[in-house]
Each structure stands twice: as C-alpha cells, then as structure tokens.
Scaffold this active site. Structure first.
Site, PDB file in Angstrom:
ATOM      1  N   SER A 169       0.832  -1.210   0.000  1.00  0.00           N
ATOM      2  CA  SER A 169       0.000   0.000   0.000  1.00  0.00           C
ATOM      3  C   SER A 169       0.862   1.253   0.000  1.00  0.00           C
ATOM      4  O   SER A 169       1.924   1.296   0.627  1.00  0.00           O
ATOM      5  CB  SER A 169      -0.878   0.004   1.252  1.00  0.00           C
ATOM      6  OG  SER A 169      -1.459   1.276   1.433  1.00  0.00           O
ATOM      7  N   TYR A 188      -2.051   5.793  -4.974  1.00  0.00           N
ATOM      8  CA  TYR A 188      -3.134   6.776  -5.092  1.00  0.00           C
ATOM      9  C   TYR A 188      -2.516   7.962  -5.825  1.00  0.00           C
ATOM     10  O   TYR A 188      -1.691   8.684  -5.225  1.00  0.00           O
ATOM     11  CB  TYR A 188      -3.591   7.266  -3.712  1.00  0.00           C
ATOM     12  CG  TYR A 188      -4.364   6.272  -2.864  1.00  0.00           C
ATOM     13  CD1 TYR A 188      -5.633   5.839  -3.230  1.00  0.00           C
ATOM     14  CD2 TYR A 188      -3.840   5.817  -1.653  1.00  0.00           C
ATOM     15  CE1 TYR A 188      -6.351   4.963  -2.427  1.00  0.00           C
ATOM     16  CE2 TYR A 188      -4.553   4.935  -0.846  1.00  0.00           C
ATOM     17  CZ  TYR A 188      -5.807   4.523  -1.240  1.00  0.00           C
ATOM     18  OH  TYR A 188      -6.516   3.665  -0.440  1.00  0.00           O
ATOM     19  N   THR A 238      -5.149   2.833  -7.699  1.00  0.00           N
ATOM     20  CA  THR A 238      -6.477   2.792  -7.086  1.00  0.00           C
ATOM     21  C   THR A 238      -7.305   3.970  -7.596  1.00  0.00           C
ATOM     22  O   THR A 238      -6.915   5.127  -7.439  1.00  0.00           O
ATOM     23  CB  THR A 238      -6.357   2.824  -5.557  1.00  0.00           C
ATOM     24  OG1 THR A 238      -5.579   1.693  -5.154  1.00  0.00           O
ATOM     25  CG2 THR A 238      -7.722   2.756  -4.886  1.00  0.00           C
ATOM     26  N   LYS A 262      -7.278  -0.487 -10.074  1.00  0.00           N
ATOM     27  CA  LYS A 262      -7.974  -1.122  -8.943  1.00  0.00           C
ATOM     28  C   LYS A 262      -9.217  -0.317  -8.601  1.00  0.00           C
ATOM     29  O   LYS A 262      -9.113   0.893  -8.336  1.00  0.00           O
ATOM     30  CB  LYS A 262      -7.055  -1.177  -7.723  1.00  0.00           C
ATOM     31  CG  LYS A 262      -7.718  -1.695  -6.452  1.00  0.00           C
ATOM     32  CD  LYS A 262      -6.696  -1.871  -5.347  1.00  0.00           C
ATOM     33  CE  LYS A 262      -7.278  -2.542  -4.130  1.00  0.00           C
ATOM     34  NZ  LYS A 262      -8.016  -1.628  -3.253  1.00  0.00           N
ATOM     35  N   SER A 299     -12.986  -4.267  -7.742  1.00  0.00           N
ATOM     36  CA  SER A 299     -12.897  -4.012  -6.300  1.00  0.00           C
ATOM     37  C   SER A 299     -13.809  -2.861  -5.939  1.00  0.00           C
ATOM     38  O   SER A 299     -14.003  -1.938  -6.736  1.00  0.00           O
ATOM     39  CB  SER A 299     -11.439  -3.651  -5.943  1.00  0.00           C
ATOM     40  OG  SER A 299     -11.334  -3.262  -4.582  1.00  0.00           O
ATOM     41  N   HIS A 312     -13.070  -1.616  -2.818  1.00  0.00           N
ATOM     42  CA  HIS A 312     -12.253  -1.191  -1.687  1.00  0.00           C
ATOM     43  C   HIS A 312     -12.732  -1.869  -0.392  1.00  0.00           C
ATOM     44  O   HIS A 312     -12.700  -1.296   0.690  1.00  0.00           O
ATOM     45  CB  HIS A 312     -12.333   0.330  -1.547  1.00  0.00           C
ATOM     46  CG  HIS A 312     -11.042   0.991  -1.152  1.00  0.00           C
ATOM     47  ND1 HIS A 312     -10.295   1.745  -2.026  1.00  0.00           N
ATOM     48  CD2 HIS A 312     -10.364   1.038   0.026  1.00  0.00           C
ATOM     49  CE1 HIS A 312      -9.226   2.232  -1.399  1.00  0.00           C
ATOM     50  NE2 HIS A 312      -9.242   1.809  -0.154  1.00  0.00           N
ATOM     51  N   ARG A 360      -8.578  -7.892   4.540  1.00  0.00           N
ATOM     52  CA  ARG A 360      -8.703  -7.961   6.002  1.00  0.00           C
ATOM     53  C   ARG A 360      -8.102  -9.225   6.628  1.00  0.00           C
ATOM     54  O   ARG A 360      -7.453  -9.125   7.679  1.00  0.00           O
ATOM     55  CB  ARG A 360     -10.177  -7.828   6.406  1.00  0.00           C
ATOM     56  CG  ARG A 360     -10.741  -6.423   6.122  1.00  0.00           C
ATOM     57  CD  ARG A 360     -12.206  -6.350   6.482  1.00  0.00           C
ATOM     58  NE  ARG A 360     -12.803  -5.055   6.211  1.00  0.00           N
ATOM     59  CZ  ARG A 360     -13.291  -4.674   5.027  1.00  0.00           C
ATOM     60  NH1 ARG A 360     -13.233  -5.497   3.986  1.00  0.00           N
ATOM     61  NH2 ARG A 360     -13.835  -3.484   4.889  1.00  0.00           N
TER      62      ARG A 360
HETATM   63  C1  FNR Z   1      -7.822  -1.331   2.462  1.00  0.00           C
HETATM   64  N1  FNR Z   1      -7.818  -1.210   1.076  1.00  0.00           N
HETATM   65  C2  FNR Z   1      -6.887  -0.392   0.466  1.00  0.00           C
HETATM   66  N2  FNR Z   1      -6.845  -0.303  -0.890  1.00  0.00           N
HETATM   67  C3  FNR Z   1      -5.908   0.464  -1.492  1.00  0.00           C
HETATM   68  O1  FNR Z   1      -5.884   0.527  -2.715  1.00  0.00           O
HETATM   69  N3  FNR Z   1      -4.982   1.161  -0.744  1.00  0.00           N
HETATM   70  C4  FNR Z   1      -4.975   1.114   0.613  1.00  0.00           C
HETATM   71  O2  FNR Z   1      -4.137   1.734   1.256  1.00  0.00           O
HETATM   72  C5  FNR Z   1      -5.976   0.342   1.248  1.00  0.00           C
HETATM   73  N4  FNR Z   1      -6.040   0.294   2.620  1.00  0.00           N
HETATM   74  C6  FNR Z   1      -6.941  -0.543   3.249  1.00  0.00           C
HETATM   75  C7  FNR Z   1      -6.941  -0.633   4.623  1.00  0.00           C
HETATM   76  C8  FNR Z   1      -7.779  -1.537   5.259  1.00  0.00           C
HETATM   77  C9  FNR Z   1      -7.765  -1.637   6.745  1.00  0.00           C
HETATM   78  C10 FNR Z   1      -8.645  -2.343   4.477  1.00  0.00           C
HETATM   79  C11 FNR Z   1      -9.553  -3.358   5.128  1.00  0.00           C
HETATM   80  C12 FNR Z   1      -8.670  -2.228   3.111  1.00  0.00           C
HETATM   81  C13 FNR Z   1      -8.720  -2.053   0.251  1.00  0.00           C
HETATM   82  C14 FNR Z   1      -8.086  -3.403  -0.047  1.00  0.00           C
HETATM   83  O3  FNR Z   1      -7.027  -3.280  -0.962  1.00  0.00           O
HETATM   84  C15 FNR Z   1      -9.092  -4.398  -0.675  1.00  0.00           C
HETATM   85  O4  FNR Z   1      -9.722  -3.791  -1.769  1.00  0.00           O
HETATM   86  C16 FNR Z   1     -10.144  -4.910   0.295  1.00  0.00           C
HETATM   87  O5  FNR Z   1      -9.633  -5.003   1.615  1.00  0.00           O
HETATM   88  C17 FNR Z   1     -10.622  -6.286  -0.170  1.00  0.00           C
HETATM   89  O6  FNR Z   1     -11.649  -6.732   0.615  1.00  0.00           O
HETATM   90  P1  FNR Z   1     -11.479  -7.771   1.867  1.00  0.00           P
HETATM   91  O7  FNR Z   1     -10.596  -8.914   1.413  1.00  0.00           O
HETATM   92  O8  FNR Z   1     -10.895  -6.973   2.972  1.00  0.00           O
HETATM   93  O9  FNR Z   1     -12.891  -8.184   2.099  1.00  0.00           O
END
Ligand code: FNR
Length: 358
Positions: free
Chosen positions: A116, A138, A164, A228, A250, A252, A307
């Site tokens: 990330s 980002y 993203t 994404k 996605s 997010h 997660r």
């Molecule tokens: C994220 N996600 C995310 N996506 C991204 O592009 N940059 C980021 O910094 C983050 N940070 C982030 C923090 C936390 C705590 C979560 C839970 C999620 C989204 C992540 O990449 C992804 O799309 C989702 O988490 C997928 O869903 P599940 O597997 O958590 O259900």
C-alpha cells in the site's frame, strides 16, 4: 453470512472467521474497527461476502483429479496460487514489524504482496524482506511527487503498479468517526509519502483524477499498470482502450462507496467487456478456498485478500499471515479436488450456480 465475531477455539484458527475472532481479542478496539469496518451502513462490506454465499458449486465427478496444480503466471510472475495480498494501510497497527512481516509471509508462500502507498514501512525495506511485490498508488494532485513515488517503487524492485481509482474522495467510515480515529500513533508514518527533503506528506485523494492522468502515468513508467476499483463494464472497456495491463474488480472492501455492487456480482460483466484481452482480478469478501474457486470459474484470473491478512498479522506476525495463505491454499486445493478440477485453467462457469439468497 459467516460471523466475524465467533469465539476462537484453542489452537490455530481452522478458518478465517476464527482468526478474525482471535484478532479482535488482541487488537485495540479502535484499530479493530479501522481494519474491519467500512463506509456508511456497511452494506457493501456485507454484500461482498453475501455474494459468495449465493453461489453454489455443481461439481464434476470421475475426473481423476489426482494432482492439482494451483500455480499461475500473472504479468510475467509465477506464483504458487491464484491468491495475492491486497494493499492495506498501516500494518504496524497490527504488529510491530508491520509490512516487513507481511512481505516475509508472502515470499514464503510464493505469492505477490501488493504494498500500500499507506504502508508504515519504506518500500525498500519491504522489498528487502521478501518479494515479489507490486506497488499500489493513489495518484496525487502533485504530479512530480507522484512520479517520484513511482520511481521509488521501481527502484525497490516492484514489478507492477496498482492504481487505485475508486477513491476520488475519502469514504465516510462512521466507526472511525465515532472513535475520532484520524492519525497514526507517534513514531508511525506513511513511509512512502516522504518527499526529497524527508518530509512526510499526507495522502491526498484527488477528485480531479481522470483518464488523462492514466495516459500521463503510462508515460511515467514502463511497469505494467493495473486499475484497482473498476466495477462498471464501460470502464473495463475503456481500460482496454487506454492500454492498461490488468484490472482489479474491487469496491475497496466496502470502504468507499457504500451501496456499491458486490464485486462477485460485478465480475461477469467486466469479464465479458474485457473479452480476455487483460487479466481481471477480484477482491472483496474472499474467505474460503471455495470463494477463490467461484471467482475463478466466473472469469477472474486471481483474487486478493485484504482484512484476513491484517487479522493474521495481529494474531501472529509473519506466521499469522502465513497461516492465512496456507489455509487458503489447502482449502482451494481440496475444493478443486472435490469439484473434479485439476487447476485454475480448468475452471469454467458451468461449475457455479446462483441462487436468489444464501
Ligand atoms: C484497504 N484497502 C486499500 N486499498 C488500497 O488501494 N490502498 C490502501 O491503502 C488500502 N487500505 C486498506 C486498509 C484496510 C484496513 C482495508 C480493510 C482495506 C482495500 C483493499 O485493498 C481491498 O480492496 C479490500 O480489503 C478487499 O476486501 P477484503 O478482502 O478486505 O474483504
């Protein structure tokens, strides 16, 4: 729906719901809510998992699937299974080693970690801890700074950029608002947001982001670029015409637009629009090997988990993340055998039936 809050058994978690329960007991409740929550009423968080619960498998029999091969190649990288680590922020909130532990586990398991932009360790150190890595970006309104972050990711050895595009503004996460959670604890920063002077910038969301910026980015780097956060088939078709290298369906994890369609429900139309010209990946709600199987049968090349990796990290650092990846690998292998399938390339839509409700 599979509960997140069940009671953990003694011994290692048998599944990711048990792992979540264990993690919940160890994490600061504010950080648990940050990791687990979503935007608004969290409809989309729930919908992602519920979409898998509406799919049932129609297995084939007598197919002699003695040996399954879970390996795939993605944009030139051979990995051990079609499951990658999604980019998530702030791993040091889950474990003192933070992203270094996650990278070690991914490397041991032989899969890709997407780092990330909001990582709490520098990408150079994460790369030294393991690989293969992709870098999530980002795009910032400051183009020079954005280009400098891309250069850093390239120099560290990241082999693709994941851009993203579902976050023109921040989602409204009510659990965080209720807690007043806004800042990282002292001593913890987004290490990949340092500029040339060493100052750490805030990550900004850019509401002005458009396709012209993708064209600009295409000229800034020779790395493959994946988008994404695509849900609409028209955007998938545009991504093909703009020369992107991959798409990630996605929402997010339900943390941005609450009420957005579940990713599994969005997948078939995106796959159809892309027509095999790019790999289409999916994240959101993947918790079992059978979920991976269903997503692949409906046209995904691979999936990512968000997660569960944070829960594994909270429970056991690198070993905890490894446990998550091992559980998914073993579960997918067993699901393939039971469905009469020898590997990802063998998966077809006719293995999946959809029912109105779970
Ligand atoms: C994220 N996600 C995310 N996506 C991204 O592009 N940059 C980021 O910094 C983050 N940070 C982030 C923090 C936390 C705590 C979560 C839970 C999620 C989204 C992540 O990449 C992804 O799309 C989702 O988490 C997928 O869903 P599940 O597997 O958590 O259900």
């Amino acid at each position: 729906m599979r509960p997140l809050d069940g009671t953990a058994l003694d011994g290692p978690a048998l599944n990711l719901a048990e792992l979540a329960a264990d993690a919940r007991g160890r994490l600061d409740p504010v950080h648990w809510d940050f990791f687990t929550g979503g935007a608004g009423e969290e409809r989309t968080v729930r919908a992602n998992e519920a979409a898998f619960a509406r799919r049932y498998l129609v297995p084939r029999v007598l197919r002699g699937a003695v040996r399954r091969d879970l390996r795939i190649s993605l944009l030139g990288t051979r990995i051990s299974m079609p499951v990658l680590i999604a980019p998530t922020a702030f791993h040091r909130l889950a474990h003192p080693e933070g992203e270094l532990a996650t990278a070690r586990a991914a490397a041991e398991a032989g899969t890709i970690m997407v780092v990330s932009m909001a990582a709490t360790r520098p990408v150079e150190q994460i790369a030294a801890a393991g690989g293969p890595l992709w870098f999530q970006l980002y795009p910032q309104a400051d183009l020079d700074f954005t280009a400098s972050v891309v250069r850093r990711a390239e120099a560290a050895g990241c082999s693709a950029l994941v851009v993203t595009v579902d976050s023109p503004v921040f989602g409204r996460r009510e659990r965080d608002l209720r807690h007043g959670f806004a800042d990282l604890p002292p001593g913890m920063v987004c290490e990949n947001m340092r500029d040339a002077s060493g100052r750490v910038r805030d990550i900004g969301m850019d509401a002005g982001l458009d396709w012209a910026r993708i064209t600009w980015l295409r000229e800034v780097t020779r790395l493959p670029i994946l988008l994404k956060g695509v849900l609409h088939p028209a955007d998938a078709a545009l991504a093909v015409s703009y020369g992107l290298d991959g798409l990630l369906v996605s929402n997010h994890g339900g943390r941005q637009l609450d009420g957005a369609l579940a990713t599994l429900d969005a997948l078939p139309a995106v796959v159809e629009a892309v027509g095999g010209r790019l790999p289409v990946l999916l994240d959101g709600g993947v918790r079992r090997g059978t979920d991976v199987l269903v997503a692949l049968a409906l046209g995904a090349s691979a999936v990512l988990v968000g997660r569960p990796v944070l829960w594994g990290l909270a429970v056991g650092g690198a070993a905890g993340v490894r446990h998550v990846l091992d559980l998914l690998h073993a579960d997918l292998d067993r699901a393939l055998a039971l469905a009469g399938v020898t590997g990802p390339a063998d998966l077809r839509g006719d293995l999946v039936a959809t029912v109105a409700c779970g």
